[in-house]
Enzyme design. Structure first.
Site, PDB file in Angstrom:
ATOM      1  N   GLY A  48       0.836  -1.195   0.000  1.00 41.78           N
ATOM      2  CA  GLY A  48       0.000   0.000   0.000  1.00 41.78           C
ATOM      3  C   GLY A  48       0.867   1.239   0.000  1.00 41.78           C
ATOM      4  O   GLY A  48       2.050   1.184   0.367  1.00 41.78           O
ATOM      5  N   GLN A  53       3.217   9.877   1.389  1.00 44.12           N
ATOM      6  CA  GLN A  53       4.519   9.200   1.357  1.00 44.12           C
ATOM      7  C   GLN A  53       5.371   9.611   0.155  1.00 44.12           C
ATOM      8  O   GLN A  53       6.568   9.324   0.121  1.00 44.12           O
ATOM      9  CB  GLN A  53       4.335   7.684   1.375  1.00 44.12           C
ATOM     10  CG  GLN A  53       3.730   7.169   2.683  1.00 44.12           C
ATOM     11  CD  GLN A  53       3.552   5.669   2.648  1.00 44.12           C
ATOM     12  OE1 GLN A  53       2.513   5.187   2.243  1.00 44.12           O
ATOM     13  NE2 GLN A  53       4.577   4.936   3.056  1.00 44.12           N
ATOM     14  N   CYS A  91       6.304  -0.645   6.659  1.00 46.55           N
ATOM     15  CA  CYS A  91       5.895   0.571   5.948  1.00 46.55           C
ATOM     16  C   CYS A  91       7.057   1.018   5.074  1.00 46.55           C
ATOM     17  O   CYS A  91       8.202   1.038   5.535  1.00 46.55           O
ATOM     18  CB  CYS A  91       5.541   1.657   6.962  1.00 46.55           C
ATOM     19  SG  CYS A  91       5.095   3.227   6.210  1.00 46.55           S
ATOM     20  N   LEU A  92       6.751   1.389   3.838  1.00 49.17           N
ATOM     21  CA  LEU A  92       7.810   1.838   2.929  1.00 49.17           C
ATOM     22  C   LEU A  92       8.482   3.117   3.445  1.00 49.17           C
ATOM     23  O   LEU A  92       9.612   3.403   3.071  1.00 49.17           O
ATOM     24  CB  LEU A  92       7.237   2.069   1.530  1.00 49.17           C
ATOM     25  CG  LEU A  92       6.726   0.805   0.814  1.00 49.17           C
ATOM     26  CD1 LEU A  92       6.044   1.174  -0.494  1.00 49.17           C
ATOM     27  CD2 LEU A  92       7.861  -0.185   0.569  1.00 49.17           C
ATOM     28  N   HIS A 133      -3.843   0.947   7.780  1.00 46.58           N
ATOM     29  CA  HIS A 133      -2.483   1.503   7.794  1.00 46.58           C
ATOM     30  C   HIS A 133      -2.406   2.744   6.889  1.00 46.58           C
ATOM     31  O   HIS A 133      -1.857   3.784   7.296  1.00 46.58           O
ATOM     32  CB  HIS A 133      -1.510   0.410   7.322  1.00 46.58           C
ATOM     33  CG  HIS A 133      -0.090   0.840   7.204  1.00 46.58           C
ATOM     34  ND1 HIS A 133       0.923   0.297   7.965  1.00 46.58           N
ATOM     35  CD2 HIS A 133       0.514   1.762   6.398  1.00 46.58           C
ATOM     36  CE1 HIS A 133       2.069   0.866   7.636  1.00 46.58           C
ATOM     37  NE2 HIS A 133       1.856   1.758   6.690  1.00 46.58           N
ATOM     38  N   GLU A 134      -2.974   2.661   5.686  1.00 45.07           N
ATOM     39  CA  GLU A 134      -2.901   3.791   4.742  1.00 45.07           C
ATOM     40  C   GLU A 134      -3.760   4.965   5.222  1.00 45.07           C
ATOM     41  O   GLU A 134      -3.371   6.120   5.066  1.00 45.07           O
ATOM     42  CB  GLU A 134      -3.316   3.353   3.339  1.00 45.07           C
ATOM     43  CG  GLU A 134      -2.428   2.281   2.706  1.00 45.07           C
ATOM     44  CD  GLU A 134      -0.947   2.550   2.845  1.00 45.07           C
ATOM     45  OE1 GLU A 134      -0.531   3.728   2.773  1.00 45.07           O
ATOM     46  OE2 GLU A 134      -0.186   1.585   3.035  1.00 45.07           O
ATOM     47  N   HIS A 137      -1.907   7.049   7.654  1.00 41.56           N
ATOM     48  CA  HIS A 137      -0.940   7.979   7.047  1.00 41.56           C
ATOM     49  C   HIS A 137      -1.569   9.334   6.767  1.00 41.56           C
ATOM     50  O   HIS A 137      -0.926  10.382   6.902  1.00 41.56           O
ATOM     51  CB  HIS A 137      -0.423   7.417   5.713  1.00 41.56           C
ATOM     52  CG  HIS A 137       0.755   6.500   5.858  1.00 41.56           C
ATOM     53  ND1 HIS A 137       1.934   6.900   6.428  1.00 41.56           N
ATOM     54  CD2 HIS A 137       0.929   5.203   5.492  1.00 41.56           C
ATOM     55  CE1 HIS A 137       2.805   5.884   6.407  1.00 41.56           C
ATOM     56  NE2 HIS A 137       2.201   4.836   5.850  1.00 41.56           N
TER      57      HIS A 137
END
Ligand code: NI
Length: 150
Positions: A48, A53, A91-92, A133-134, A137
Protein backbone atom coordinates in the site's frame (compact mmCIF):
# COMPACT_ATOMS: atom_id res chain seq x y z
CA UNK A 1 3.42 7.45 -15.13
CA UNK A 2 6.47 7.63 -13.00
CA UNK A 3 8.14 6.29 -9.94
CA UNK A 4 8.24 8.95 -7.25
CA UNK A 5 10.58 9.25 -4.30
CA UNK A 6 9.19 7.79 -1.08
CA UNK A 7 9.94 9.92 1.94
CA UNK A 8 11.08 8.16 5.11
CA UNK A 9 11.11 8.33 8.86
CA UNK A 10 12.84 9.84 10.74
CA UNK A 11 14.41 12.27 8.20
CA UNK A 12 11.06 13.35 6.74
CA UNK A 13 9.01 12.99 9.90
CA UNK A 14 7.76 16.58 9.75
CA UNK A 15 5.96 15.86 6.48
CA UNK A 16 4.83 12.36 7.48
CA UNK A 17 3.12 13.82 10.55
CA UNK A 18 0.98 16.26 8.55
CA UNK A 19 -2.74 15.75 8.11
CA UNK A 20 -3.61 15.37 4.43
CA UNK A 21 -6.37 17.38 2.77
CA UNK A 22 -9.51 16.00 1.13
CA UNK A 23 -9.54 15.78 -2.66
CA UNK A 24 -12.05 18.14 -4.25
CA UNK A 25 -11.11 17.84 -7.94
CA UNK A 26 -11.40 14.50 -9.67
CA UNK A 27 -9.27 15.51 -12.62
CA UNK A 28 -6.31 14.37 -14.73
CA UNK A 29 -3.86 15.35 -11.99
CA UNK A 30 -5.58 12.90 -9.65
CA UNK A 31 -5.36 10.17 -12.30
CA UNK A 32 -1.63 10.85 -12.72
CA UNK A 33 -1.14 10.73 -8.94
CA UNK A 34 -2.98 7.38 -8.74
CA UNK A 35 -0.90 5.94 -11.59
CA UNK A 36 2.32 7.13 -9.97
CA UNK A 37 1.32 5.72 -6.58
CA UNK A 38 0.63 2.35 -8.21
CA UNK A 39 3.96 2.31 -10.04
CA UNK A 40 5.86 3.49 -6.98
CA UNK A 41 4.19 0.92 -4.70
CA UNK A 42 4.95 -1.94 -7.08
CA UNK A 43 8.50 -0.78 -7.68
CA UNK A 44 9.11 -0.73 -3.92
CA UNK A 45 7.24 -4.04 -3.49
CA UNK A 46 4.83 -2.56 -0.97
CA UNK A 47 1.25 -3.56 -0.16
CA UNK A 48 0.00 0.00 0.00
CA UNK A 49 1.04 3.61 -0.47
CA UNK A 50 -0.48 6.94 0.54
CA UNK A 51 0.06 10.21 -1.31
CA UNK A 52 1.74 11.79 1.73
CA UNK A 53 4.52 9.20 1.36
CA UNK A 54 5.51 10.83 -1.92
CA UNK A 55 5.09 14.27 -0.38
CA UNK A 56 1.57 14.99 -1.68
CA UNK A 57 -0.80 16.11 1.08
CA UNK A 58 -3.96 14.60 -0.37
CA UNK A 59 -6.24 11.92 1.08
CA UNK A 60 -5.42 9.37 -1.62
CA UNK A 61 -3.99 5.87 -1.34
CA UNK A 62 -3.57 2.62 -3.22
CA UNK A 63 -3.58 -0.88 -1.74
CA UNK A 64 -2.58 -4.20 -3.29
CA UNK A 65 -1.95 -7.12 -0.98
CA UNK A 66 -1.61 -9.48 -3.93
CA UNK A 67 -5.32 -9.95 -4.58
CA UNK A 68 -6.39 -6.90 -6.56
CA UNK A 69 -5.54 -3.23 -6.98
CA UNK A 70 -7.60 -0.86 -4.83
CA UNK A 71 -7.79 2.93 -4.92
CA UNK A 72 -9.24 5.15 -2.19
CA UNK A 73 -9.94 8.85 -2.28
CA UNK A 74 -11.07 10.58 0.93
CA UNK A 75 -11.55 7.19 2.67
CA UNK A 76 -13.32 7.00 6.01
CA UNK A 77 -13.55 3.84 8.10
CA UNK A 78 -17.11 3.95 9.41
CA UNK A 79 -17.29 0.50 11.02
CA UNK A 80 -14.75 -1.98 12.35
CA UNK A 81 -14.88 -5.29 14.17
CA UNK A 82 -12.71 -8.21 15.21
CA UNK A 83 -9.00 -8.28 15.88
CA UNK A 84 -6.22 -9.09 13.44
CA UNK A 85 -2.66 -9.56 14.64
CA UNK A 86 -1.83 -12.21 12.07
CA UNK A 87 0.98 -10.55 10.24
CA UNK A 88 3.89 -8.31 11.05
CA UNK A 89 3.41 -4.88 9.62
CA UNK A 90 5.93 -2.74 7.80
CA UNK A 91 5.89 0.57 5.95
CA UNK A 92 7.81 1.84 2.93
CA UNK A 93 8.38 5.07 4.89
CA UNK A 94 9.78 3.23 7.92
CA UNK A 95 12.45 1.00 6.35
CA UNK A 96 13.56 -2.24 7.99
CA UNK A 97 11.05 -2.19 10.85
CA UNK A 98 8.50 -5.02 11.21
CA UNK A 99 6.14 -5.19 14.15
CA UNK A 100 2.89 -6.83 15.17
CA UNK A 101 0.11 -4.24 15.17
CA UNK A 102 -3.42 -4.86 16.37
CA UNK A 103 -5.91 -4.03 13.62
CA UNK A 104 -9.59 -4.76 13.03
CA UNK A 105 -10.34 -7.88 11.00
CA UNK A 106 -13.36 -6.39 9.25
CA UNK A 107 -13.97 -2.81 8.20
CA UNK A 108 -16.55 -0.81 6.29
CA UNK A 109 -15.07 2.05 4.30
CA UNK A 110 -16.72 5.04 2.66
CA UNK A 111 -14.64 6.54 -0.13
CA UNK A 112 -14.66 8.08 -3.58
CA UNK A 113 -13.21 6.51 -6.70
CA UNK A 114 -11.11 8.38 -9.29
CA UNK A 115 -14.29 9.51 -11.08
CA UNK A 116 -15.73 11.09 -7.95
CA UNK A 117 -18.28 8.29 -7.42
CA UNK A 118 -19.05 7.53 -3.77
CA UNK A 119 -18.77 3.93 -2.52
CA UNK A 120 -19.34 2.01 0.69
CA UNK A 121 -17.49 -1.34 0.78
CA UNK A 122 -16.46 -4.03 3.25
CA UNK A 123 -12.94 -5.43 3.54
CA UNK A 124 -11.38 -8.08 5.74
CA UNK A 125 -8.08 -9.66 6.77
CA UNK A 126 -4.89 -8.39 5.19
CA UNK A 127 -6.75 -5.91 2.97
CA UNK A 128 -8.50 -4.40 6.00
CA UNK A 129 -5.17 -4.14 7.79
CA UNK A 130 -3.50 -2.42 4.84
CA UNK A 131 -6.38 0.04 4.39
CA UNK A 132 -6.24 0.98 8.10
CA UNK A 133 -2.48 1.50 7.79
CA UNK A 134 -2.90 3.79 4.74
CA UNK A 135 -5.77 5.75 6.33
CA UNK A 136 -3.54 6.38 9.35
CA UNK A 137 -0.94 7.98 7.05
CA UNK A 138 -3.54 10.57 6.01
CA UNK A 139 -3.78 11.65 9.65
CA UNK A 140 -0.04 11.70 10.26
CA UNK A 141 -0.04 8.40 12.17
CA UNK A 142 2.69 5.80 11.60
CA UNK A 143 2.31 2.09 12.42
CA UNK A 144 5.15 2.32 14.92
CA UNK A 145 2.82 4.54 16.99
CA UNK A 146 0.45 1.59 17.32
CA UNK A 147 2.86 -1.18 18.32
CA UNK A 148 1.60 -2.87 21.45
CA UNK A 149 3.80 -2.48 24.49
CA UNK A 150 5.09 -5.81 25.69
NI1 NI B 1 3.00 2.98 5.53
Amino acid sequence: MAIRKIITYPQDEETLRKVSKPVTEFDDRLAVLLADLKDTMHHAQGAGLSAIQVGVLKRVCVVDVGKRHLEFINPKIIKQSGVNRIKEEGCLSVPNVWEIVKRPNKITVEFYDRNGVFHTENYSGYEAKAICHECDHMDGILFIDRVEKK
